[in-house]
Design a protein around this motif. Structure first.
Motif, mmCIF file in Angstrom:
data_model
loop_
_atom_site.group_PDB
_atom_site.id
_atom_site.type_symbol
_atom_site.label_atom_id
_atom_site.label_comp_id
_atom_site.label_asym_id
_atom_site.label_seq_id
_atom_site.Cartn_x
_atom_site.Cartn_y
_atom_site.Cartn_z
ATOM 1 N N PHE A 64 39.969 39.026 58.858
ATOM 2 C CA PHE A 64 38.766 38.213 59.049
ATOM 3 C C PHE A 64 38.945 37.190 60.163
ATOM 4 O O PHE A 64 37.987 36.855 60.872
ATOM 5 N N PHE A 65 40.173 36.674 60.320
ATOM 6 C CA PHE A 65 40.407 35.572 61.261
ATOM 7 C C PHE A 65 40.724 36.054 62.674
ATOM 8 O O PHE A 65 40.550 35.288 63.632
ATOM 9 N N ILE A 66 41.182 37.280 62.844
ATOM 10 C CA ILE A 66 41.580 37.777 64.172
ATOM 11 C C ILE A 66 40.480 37.624 65.229
ATOM 12 O O ILE A 66 40.758 37.209 66.361
ATOM 13 N N PRO A 67 39.213 37.945 64.944
ATOM 14 C CA PRO A 67 38.176 37.772 65.987
ATOM 15 C C PRO A 67 38.074 36.344 66.507
ATOM 16 O O PRO A 67 37.739 36.133 67.677
ATOM 17 N N ARG B 144 45.216 41.969 45.278
ATOM 18 C CA ARG B 144 46.286 42.454 46.133
ATOM 19 C C ARG B 144 45.785 42.589 47.579
ATOM 20 O O ARG B 144 44.652 43.000 47.817
ATOM 21 N N GLY B 145 46.654 42.243 48.509
ATOM 22 C CA GLY B 145 46.331 42.406 49.926
ATOM 23 C C GLY B 145 45.427 41.338 50.490
ATOM 24 O O GLY B 145 44.888 41.499 51.587
ATOM 25 N N ARG B 146 45.248 40.225 49.768
ATOM 26 C CA ARG B 146 44.331 39.202 50.286
ATOM 27 C C ARG B 146 44.861 38.558 51.560
ATOM 28 O O ARG B 146 44.068 38.123 52.403
ATOM 29 N N GLY B 147 46.196 38.504 51.730
ATOM 30 C CA GLY B 147 46.745 37.978 52.985
ATOM 31 C C GLY B 147 46.359 38.840 54.160
ATOM 32 O O GLY B 147 46.032 38.329 55.248
ATOM 33 N N ALA C 14 35.934 35.630 48.768
ATOM 34 C CA ALA C 14 36.662 36.895 48.612
ATOM 35 C C ALA C 14 38.155 36.702 48.887
ATOM 36 O O ALA C 14 39.012 37.233 48.166
ATOM 37 N N ALA C 15 38.470 35.928 49.936
ATOM 38 C CA ALA C 15 39.875 35.705 50.288
ATOM 39 C C ALA C 15 40.579 34.820 49.272
ATOM 40 O O ALA C 15 41.819 34.830 49.196
ATOM 41 N N ASN C 16 39.819 34.061 48.485
ATOM 42 C CA ASN C 16 40.420 33.149 47.504
ATOM 43 C C ASN C 16 40.676 33.816 46.161
ATOM 44 O O ASN C 16 41.319 33.230 45.295
ATOM 45 N N MET C 17 40.164 35.035 46.007
ATOM 46 C CA MET C 17 40.361 35.744 44.741
ATOM 47 C C MET C 17 41.803 36.233 44.630
ATOM 48 O O MET C 17 42.460 36.548 45.621
ATOM 49 N N ASN C 18 42.258 36.307 43.421
ATOM 50 C CA ASN C 18 43.631 36.738 43.156
ATOM 51 C C ASN C 18 43.687 38.266 43.116
ATOM 52 O O ASN C 18 43.749 38.890 42.054
#
Length: 390
Positions: A211-214, A202-205, A196-200
């Motif tokens: 997702f990474f904060i935890p 908007r807002g993927r950053g 999902a994060a690799n898809m092009n």
């Protein structure tokens, strides 16, 4: 003339100098503890005993407690004090030092009771000293037995005890169940998050950060948040109450506690492993997906036939790290689990070492855990090949 070194030798020396801090750190904090744990696993080492010969006391007070005699009393003879004096009981109960059998025999045979009693009656025992200094002064022989604590070598006794310890087997079973459920779920979820994060889009950053904060948050803080969610008057039970369900004590109920911790662990680790899979995805040539799209392959077909197989090196790495982490899970169990039926083996090691003060037995359990993890990791590397396809 001084010694001349070649350029390669100079580079090697410079390299070792720069690497020395990390090499020394690994030796002190990784290699030494492993061998120390191996040694302690064959002993009855107790950390509370390690400083007993450095304990300071006033011999006169100990003698007064033992004999019920005050040195300034009149008409107190040596014979009267000697009649009640027992050297072993004096050291064990009045000085307050635990002794092994060899030390007890040494005290019984070599403690200079006559000199000690005479010094006591003469008022020469008022000076504070350590147990080691006291034994050095009043032992006729074998005073070296009391200079530092040396645990008794007991062979395989700790491992035999382990075989009969029900809580060891409960904790080991819980660790296996925890690993069998959490590792596949967190691995698959991490792959899906990475896709999902690799898809092009908007807002993927933003989604990557969410997702990474935890994974970078404090384990204690996250545990407290989930405690507020799982507690009887917590958020989860309030939501269930709207559906007409009775509140559940998620963390104190042995049937739900371990499962609740599994959900917490999956949530905190999936984002961390997502980064690993994201790196793998970005290494897959785009032309492979374009060829599959031309052939009419749908999204899930491309995922299972292309993405999943080509992530094999990352899957192996994540599964190995996941197994190691799950078999050693401690912090969430420590913060949230209060019953012995849901403890894991790492937490049981902690309880034996720091609550029961039985470091020798804890070290033996740690060695067994090390061998189990080593065996599982070896099997994974044998049956899950990590070679890539390009």
């Amino acid at each position: 003339m001084g010694v001349r070194f070649s350029s390669k030798t100079k580079e090697a020396i410079a390299g070792y100098i720069f690497a020395a801090p990390i090499i020394i750190s690994i030796m002190l904090f990784t290699i030494y503890p492993v061998f120390a744990g191996l040694y302690y696993s064959f002993t009855n080492y107790q950390p509370t005993e390690a400083q007993k010969f450095k304990m300071r006391f006033i011999p006169e007070e100990a003698m007064m407690f033992h004999t019920s005699v005050f040195p300034d009393e009149e008409d107190v003879s040596y014979e009267e004090v000697a009649e009640f004096f027992n050297p072993v009981d004096f050291v064990l109960y009045d000085v307050g030092v635990n002794l092994n059998e060899r030390q007890i025999e040494a005290v019984k045979n070599y403690l200079d009771s006559e000199r000690l009693i005479k010094d006591f009656l003469a008022g020469k025992l008022k000076e504070e000293m350590t147990v080691a200094e006291f034994m050095e002064r009043y032992m006729k022989a074998e005073s070296n037995l009391f200079k530092r604590y040396i645990p008794d070598f007991i062979g395989l006794s700790n491992f035999k005890k382990m075989a009969k310890d029900q809580y060891f087997w409960i904790s080991l079973k819980n660790a296996f169940v925890y690993s069998i459920i959490v590792v596949p779920v967190q691995t698959l979820l991490a792959i899906l998050l990475a896709v999902a994060a690799n898809m092009n889009i908007r807002g993927r950053g933003f989604f990557k950060a969410v997702f990474f904060i935890p994974a970078i948050s404090s384990s204690a803080a996250i545990s407290m948040i989930f405690w507020l969610i799982y507690s009887k008057p917590g958020v989860l039970n309030r939501l269930l109450g709207y559906l007409g369900m009775q509140p559940i004590d998620w963390l104190n109920n042995p049937n739900t506690a371990l499962g609740a911790i599994m959900v917490l662990n999956v949530w905190t680790t999936a984002g961390y492993f997502m980064i690993t899979f994201l790196a793998g995805l970005q290494g897959i040539p785009r032309t492979i997906y374009e060829a599959a799209e031309i052939d009419g392959a749908k999204f899930w077909t491309r995922f299972w036939k292309i993405t999943f197989p080509l992530l094999r090196p990352q899957i192996l790495f994540v599964s190995i790290m996941g197994i190691i982490g799950c078999m050693q899970v401690f912090d969430q169990i420590y913060f949230l689990i209060k019953n012995m039926r849901n403890i894991t083996i790492s937490y049981y090691i902690y309880k034996n070492a720091f609550e029961y003060h039985n470091m020798g037995y804890a070290s033996a359990i740690a060695m067994v855990l090390f061998l189990i993890i080593l065996f599982i990791t070896t099997l994974q590397r044998k049956f899950m090949k990590e070679e890539a396809y390009f």
